[in-house]
Design a protein around this motif. Structure first.
Motif, short mmCIF file in Angstrom:
data_model
loop_
_atom_site.label_atom_id
_atom_site.label_comp_id
_atom_site.label_asym_id
_atom_site.label_seq_id
_atom_site.Cartn_x
_atom_site.Cartn_y
_atom_site.Cartn_z
N LEU A 93 0.82 -1.20 0.00
CA LEU A 93 0.00 0.00 0.00
C LEU A 93 0.87 1.26 0.00
N SER A 107 1.25 4.69 1.47
CA SER A 107 0.72 5.40 2.63
C SER A 107 0.39 6.85 2.29
N TYR A 164 -3.16 6.51 0.66
CA TYR A 164 -4.07 5.49 1.19
C TYR A 164 -5.34 6.10 1.78
N ASN A 217 -9.54 6.48 8.58
CA ASN A 217 -8.57 5.42 8.28
C ASN A 217 -8.36 4.43 9.43
N GLU A 262 -2.21 1.68 6.86
CA GLU A 262 -1.45 1.76 5.61
C GLU A 262 -0.55 0.55 5.37
#
Length: 226
Positions: free
Chosen positions: A29, A31, A34, A78, A121
């Motif tokens: 991923l 970050s 994300y 998140n 993340e």
């Protein structure tokens, strides 16, 4: 028993395929870009339950069953989210005072949990969740008693002069509710989840008898982002 073994082998094969796909296709991923999306998941696992009778588990032994869960995680940001879904939960207990008599109960269960993700993340993650559940009984076995107990034609049992209903719908209430504490670890799309459930509802229909569900479970599953 053969059916249970067949189900376990089938799901083991599915998980092997998912693990292979997960290893080959998942990507690291970014970050900086994300943003969490809604996630669906399917998991299966083992339940270990026993009744709390009169706020005590004395005389009751753990009963092992299986579960199948479909869950949806809705992110609020998140790290914080809401987890809900539906599961088929095999619960019950073993009465140690009646030669290990099994009490088998099957529920459709719906959780509503507040969840927190520590490393959104990253490929490796840890999730904590807490909240209530509601459950509705769909199947239960007769409570076959022994010794000085006998079963009447009206599906009630008599023991020491006291009469009580026998089957799930009569002996045990179909509605249950309680609290869930859950800890999960995940790698890419694979996840492992440990859950403890504390029943708050007296599920006994018999006067002066208090029965509540208690138990924990461990599940392995696969996550699908939307």
């Amino acid at each position: 028993m053969r059916l249970k073994h067949a189900i376990m082998k089938y799901f083991s094969f599915i998980l092997l395929c998912l693990f292979s796909y997960n290893t080959l296709s998942a990507e690291e991923l970014d970050s900086t870009e994300y943003k969490r999306t809604i996630e669906g998941s399917i998991s299966f696992g083992v339940n270990v339950n026993k009744f709390s009778v009169g706020h005590s588990s004395a005389g009751e032994k753990n009963r092992t069953g299986i579960n199948l869960r479909f869950e949806l995680n809705i992110p609020l940001n998140n790290k914080v989210g809401i987890t809900t879904g539906v599961g088929i939960e095999h619960k019950g207990s073993i009465d140690d005072e009646y030669d290990g008599e099994r009490r088998d109960l099957v529920y459709i269960q719906i959780p509503a949990l507040a969840s927190y993700r520590f490393f959104p993340e990253k490929k490796f993650n840890v999730d904590l969740a807490f909240g209530p559940y509601v459950a509705f009984g769909i199947e239960g076995n007769p409570f076959d008693f022994i010794g000085d107990t006998f079963v009447n034609d009206d599906y009630s049992w008599v023991y020491d002069g006291d009469s009580a209903p026998l089957y799930f719908a009569d002996f045990i209430k179909k509605f249950d509710s309680g609290l869930i504490v859950s800890v999960g670890v995940s790698y890419k799309r694979l996840k492992l989840n440990f859950r403890y459930e504390y029943g708050l509802v007296n599920i006994s229909n018999i006067k002066d008898i208090d029965i509540r569900n208690r138990g924990w479970s461990i599940n392995i599953g696969y996550t699908i982002p939307f």
